[in-house]
Design a protein around this motif. Structure first.
Motif, PDB file in Angstrom:
ATOM      1  N   VAL A   8      41.104  37.889 -24.866  1.00  0.00           N
ATOM      2  CA  VAL A   8      41.452  36.881 -25.860  1.00  0.00           C
ATOM      3  C   VAL A   8      40.139  36.295 -26.357  1.00  0.00           C
ATOM      4  O   VAL A   8      39.300  35.853 -25.566  1.00  0.00           O
ATOM      5  CB  VAL A   8      42.385  35.787 -25.281  1.00  0.00           C
ATOM      6  CG1 VAL A   8      41.808  35.115 -24.048  1.00  0.00           C
ATOM      7  CG2 VAL A   8      42.725  34.760 -26.351  1.00  0.00           C
ATOM      8  N   ALA A   9      39.939  36.352 -27.656  1.00  0.00           N
ATOM      9  CA  ALA A   9      38.678  35.919 -28.264  1.00  0.00           C
ATOM     10  C   ALA A   9      38.909  34.650 -29.082  1.00  0.00           C
ATOM     11  O   ALA A   9      39.968  34.452 -29.675  1.00  0.00           O
ATOM     12  CB  ALA A   9      38.114  37.021 -29.156  1.00  0.00           C
ATOM     13  N   MET A  10      37.869  33.802 -29.093  1.00  0.00           N
ATOM     14  CA  MET A  10      37.947  32.546 -29.836  1.00  0.00           C
ATOM     15  C   MET A  10      36.553  32.155 -30.303  1.00  0.00           C
ATOM     16  O   MET A  10      35.595  32.185 -29.519  1.00  0.00           O
ATOM     17  CB  MET A  10      38.538  31.455 -28.944  1.00  0.00           C
ATOM     18  CG  MET A  10      38.785  30.130 -29.633  1.00  0.00           C
ATOM     19  SD  MET A  10      39.500  28.931 -28.483  1.00  0.00           S
ATOM     20  CE  MET A  10      40.118  27.701 -29.621  1.00  0.00           C
ATOM     21  N   LYS A  11      36.444  31.766 -31.547  1.00  0.00           N
ATOM     22  CA  LYS A  11      35.156  31.302 -32.061  1.00  0.00           C
ATOM     23  C   LYS A  11      35.000  29.823 -31.738  1.00  0.00           C
ATOM     24  O   LYS A  11      35.855  28.997 -32.059  1.00  0.00           O
ATOM     25  CB  LYS A  11      35.054  31.529 -33.565  1.00  0.00           C
ATOM     26  CG  LYS A  11      33.651  31.306 -34.100  1.00  0.00           C
ATOM     27  CD  LYS A  11      33.508  31.773 -35.542  1.00  0.00           C
ATOM     28  CE  LYS A  11      32.056  31.638 -36.001  1.00  0.00           C
ATOM     29  NZ  LYS A  11      31.876  32.114 -37.393  1.00  0.00           N
ATOM     30  N   ILE A  12      33.886  29.490 -31.069  1.00  0.00           N
ATOM     31  CA  ILE A  12      33.590  28.108 -30.700  1.00  0.00           C
ATOM     32  C   ILE A  12      32.227  27.770 -31.280  1.00  0.00           C
ATOM     33  O   ILE A  12      31.203  28.305 -30.833  1.00  0.00           O
ATOM     34  CB  ILE A  12      33.595  27.925 -29.175  1.00  0.00           C
ATOM     35  CG1 ILE A  12      34.975  28.296 -28.613  1.00  0.00           C
ATOM     36  CG2 ILE A  12      33.230  26.493 -28.801  1.00  0.00           C
ATOM     37  CD1 ILE A  12      35.066  28.240 -27.107  1.00  0.00           C
ATOM     38  N   GLY A  13      32.209  26.894 -32.271  1.00  0.00           N
ATOM     39  CA  GLY A  13      30.968  26.646 -32.997  1.00  0.00           C
ATOM     40  C   GLY A  13      30.550  27.910 -33.725  1.00  0.00           C
ATOM     41  O   GLY A  13      31.321  28.497 -34.483  1.00  0.00           O
ATOM     42  N   THR A  14      29.346  28.363 -33.442  1.00  0.00           N
ATOM     43  CA  THR A  14      28.865  29.613 -34.053  1.00  0.00           C
ATOM     44  C   THR A  14      28.982  30.795 -33.108  1.00  0.00           C
ATOM     45  O   THR A  14      28.634  31.918 -33.477  1.00  0.00           O
ATOM     46  CB  THR A  14      27.399  29.445 -34.476  1.00  0.00           C
ATOM     47  OG1 THR A  14      26.605  29.111 -33.324  1.00  0.00           O
ATOM     48  CG2 THR A  14      27.248  28.343 -35.522  1.00  0.00           C
ATOM     49  N   ALA A  15      29.461  30.549 -31.894  1.00  0.00           N
ATOM     50  CA  ALA A  15      29.532  31.616 -30.879  1.00  0.00           C
ATOM     51  C   ALA A  15      30.948  32.140 -30.745  1.00  0.00           C
ATOM     52  O   ALA A  15      31.934  31.409 -30.936  1.00  0.00           O
ATOM     53  CB  ALA A  15      29.039  31.093 -29.536  1.00  0.00           C
TER      54      ALA A  15
END
Length: 271
Positions: A211-218
């Motif tokens: 499961v992928a999630m963008k947090i800020g720029t990462a």
């Protein structure tokens, strides 16, 4: 860092999360094991107590827990979460210790279907994920209700952080899903949000995804693993067969009575 679904009978399945100063380690060495207490909310506490097998130090690896054991005969580690013994699969993914005194400096362990406990990792930014890995218990294909676990996203920094929408990817992505997402496009400083990851296997055998999630720029990714039993077993019963058998038995009994009656008539005639 603690991210679990409580195994305790009184509150089984309740999400519990704690990190930073809310986690206290009273014991953490390879000889005595780990004894930690967590304050997961103002009204909720959790515990993690891991005891090494008899005469052996804690080490990374996959284990099959058998619950309570006598201390001088324990062949595998003993684990209690919220004072309940844990049975079944248990994976110590990572363990580092001081070679001089055995003090554990880094630890990461996963209990399938319950959650993860870890400490000593290097912080990669101000936003922490409650679980770096989800492991689901082995289950059957086609069950109506998904197995679920909860992911917590905690912003420990002093400024708001932009969040993307969590999504599933990987070889067996269709067997996993994201549900009940409370995370919005921005996570305020000091705030936390959650989403659930569901597991409903579509094929048999071991299954993996992320499961992928963008947090800020990462871009953050959490490993997902699960397994489904091979083959299916079904039992079909019908009242028709039982009814037919009953009719056959009744017919045979009636024929026996008629036969006995005819024999008695013949005997009377001969007399």
């Amino acid at each position: 860092m603690l991210q679990i679904l409580s195994p305790n009978l009184a509150d089984r399945g309740t999400p519990q999360f704690a990190d930073g100063p809310n986690v206290r380690r009273f014991v953490a060495d390879t000889t005595r094991g780990i004894d930690a207490r967590m304050t997961s909310s103002p009204t909720s506490t959790a515990s993690f107590t891991l005891t090494p097998p008899d005469g052996k130090p804690l080490a990374a690896g996959s284990y099959r827990l058998v619950g309570s054991q006598q201390a001088d005969f324990a062949s595998v580690p003993t684990l209690k979460i919220n004072d309940d013994y844990v049975y079944g699969a248990f994976d110590i993914l990572d363990l580092a210790s001081n070679p001089t005194n055995g003090t554990i400096t880094r630890f990461d362990a996963v209990v399938p279907g319950i959650g993860e406990f870890r400490f000593g990792e290097d912080k990669a930014g101000s936003v922490l994920l409650g679980a770096n890995s989800f492991s689901f218990k082995k289950t059957f294909i086609g069950l109506k209700k998904n197995a679920e676990q909860v992911e917590t996203v905690h912003n420990t920094g002093t400024t708001a952080v932009a969040l993307g929408k969590p999504s599933i990817a990987g070889a067996d992505a269709s067997s996993f899903s994201v549900m009940s997402n409370t995370c919005r496009t921005t996570l305020a400083a000091g705030a936390a949000c959650t989403f659930r990851v569901g597991f409903a296997p579509k094929t048999a055998g071991p299954l993996t995804a992320k499961v992928a999630m963008k947090i800020g720029t990462a871009n953050k990714a959490v490993r997902l693993t699960g397994s489904a039993y091979l083959g299916t077993t079904s039992i079909t019963s019908s009242g028709e067969g039982h009814r037919q058998q009953g009719e056959d038995d009744e017919r045979q009994q009636l024929e026996h009575r008629h036969a006995r009656h005819r024999r008695r008539l013949r005997l009377d005639v001969h007399r």
